[in-house]
Design a protein around this motif. Sequence first.
Motif, PDB file in Angstrom:
ATOM      1  N   ALA A 156      -3.830  -4.921  26.805  1.00  0.00           N
ATOM      2  CA  ALA A 156      -3.788  -5.218  25.372  1.00  0.00           C
ATOM      3  C   ALA A 156      -4.078  -6.695  25.115  1.00  0.00           C
ATOM      4  O   ALA A 156      -4.759  -7.041  24.141  1.00  0.00           O
ATOM      5  N   GLU A 157      -3.568  -7.554  25.980  1.00  0.00           N
ATOM      6  CA  GLU A 157      -3.858  -8.980  25.808  1.00  0.00           C
ATOM      7  C   GLU A 157      -5.346  -9.274  25.946  1.00  0.00           C
ATOM      8  O   GLU A 157      -5.932  -9.987  25.116  1.00  0.00           O
ATOM      9  N   ILE A 158      -5.966  -8.739  27.000  1.00  0.00           N
ATOM     10  CA  ILE A 158      -7.386  -9.015  27.208  1.00  0.00           C
ATOM     11  C   ILE A 158      -8.200  -8.449  26.051  1.00  0.00           C
ATOM     12  O   ILE A 158      -9.154  -9.083  25.582  1.00  0.00           O
ATOM     13  N   PHE A 159      -7.815  -7.276  25.553  1.00  0.00           N
ATOM     14  CA  PHE A 159      -8.497  -6.740  24.373  1.00  0.00           C
ATOM     15  C   PHE A 159      -8.384  -7.711  23.202  1.00  0.00           C
ATOM     16  O   PHE A 159      -9.377  -8.018  22.539  1.00  0.00           O
ATOM     17  N   ALA A 160      -7.176  -8.182  22.919  1.00  0.00           N
ATOM     18  CA  ALA A 160      -6.960  -9.058  21.756  1.00  0.00           C
ATOM     19  C   ALA A 160      -7.785 -10.328  21.878  1.00  0.00           C
ATOM     20  O   ALA A 160      -8.397 -10.785  20.897  1.00  0.00           O
ATOM     21  N   THR A 174     -15.640  -4.864  28.745  1.00  0.00           N
ATOM     22  CA  THR A 174     -15.976  -5.136  30.136  1.00  0.00           C
ATOM     23  C   THR A 174     -14.766  -5.727  30.842  1.00  0.00           C
ATOM     24  O   THR A 174     -14.121  -6.646  30.328  1.00  0.00           O
ATOM     25  N   LEU A 175     -14.462  -5.219  32.037  1.00  0.00           N
ATOM     26  CA  LEU A 175     -13.348  -5.737  32.820  1.00  0.00           C
ATOM     27  C   LEU A 175     -13.680  -5.552  34.305  1.00  0.00           C
ATOM     28  O   LEU A 175     -13.357  -4.518  34.890  1.00  0.00           O
ATOM     29  N   PRO A 176     -14.319  -6.533  34.919  1.00  0.00           N
ATOM     30  CA  PRO A 176     -14.793  -6.397  36.298  1.00  0.00           C
ATOM     31  C   PRO A 176     -13.701  -6.587  37.346  1.00  0.00           C
ATOM     32  O   PRO A 176     -13.855  -7.356  38.296  1.00  0.00           O
ATOM     33  N   LEU A 177     -12.587  -5.893  37.165  1.00  0.00           N
ATOM     34  CA  LEU A 177     -11.452  -5.990  38.074  1.00  0.00           C
ATOM     35  C   LEU A 177     -11.265  -4.674  38.813  1.00  0.00           C
ATOM     36  O   LEU A 177     -11.447  -3.602  38.238  1.00  0.00           O
ATOM     37  N   THR A 178     -10.870  -4.761  40.077  1.00  0.00           N
ATOM     38  CA  THR A 178     -10.537  -3.587  40.863  1.00  0.00           C
ATOM     39  C   THR A 178      -9.065  -3.240  40.661  1.00  0.00           C
ATOM     40  O   THR A 178      -8.304  -4.010  40.049  1.00  0.00           O
TER      41      THR A 178
END
Length: 264
Positions: A156-160, A174-178
């Motif tokens: 939610a933080e990254i979205f905000a 986009t979230l290039p994390l494993t």
Amino acid sequence: MSAGISLDQSYPNLFTPEDQVFVRALEDDPVSIPPRHALTLRGEPLSHAAYLTSGFAGRFRADWTGRRQLLSLHIPGDFIDLPSFMLFRLDHDIDSFNAITCARLHHDRIAQMRVTMPHLYDCFWRISLMDSAIQRYWAFRVGRLVGRARIANFFAEIFARMFARKLCGTDGFTLPLTQADIGEACGMTPVHANRMLGELREEGTCTLENGRLVIHDLRLLASVGQFEWDYLYLPPQAEAELADLLGAGATRQRRRAPAPAPRT
């Protein structure tokens, strides 16, 4: 700035388009860095601050066995090592997650702003304070939230932050994390993170797949994560849009903990 998001787009309540042009003229040529590559090593002397115009990077610290903790995630439009201006080095490593581009601003040019453009110097100081607020909230997230709430809160933080900079829509980003990266961000083993991601997917909240977070129910994501965004210090327009998207907002209508009784 180099091609990508500019300062006045990242911080519209701090910088004007004219400020952006002035700062850009002080920068070196942009630098491109490949995925999963070290930008800065702990203890390494630094003479510049890097502004991330595209891509994702993270601050890490590892224990003596090499197990890492992700201390912060940087998105396009973040300064990734601004504290080095006053500290001259960092106490953690910074790695890229995907291919990134950053613009470098030498410390002596930031120092010149203190005299020639004091309002810009104050803006950089404020950015540093805003970054500190995010890191305090990360301590709260890992120390207090549990299970899938911790991961939902992180998402939610990254979205905000992405939405406030018009870098994503309401259906995901986009979230290039494993899964291992998610575990390092949230203080979990990869196995635990995998199980919590499965629960978020099965309950219809969100799905992490192929370098993207697909959001199925935005309000549910915020609710599961007990997400409040006051610590992000977003521009008023972004604050209002988030309140509309996520509900009246726990940030505005949250219940406060009772004040402690006075000592006797």
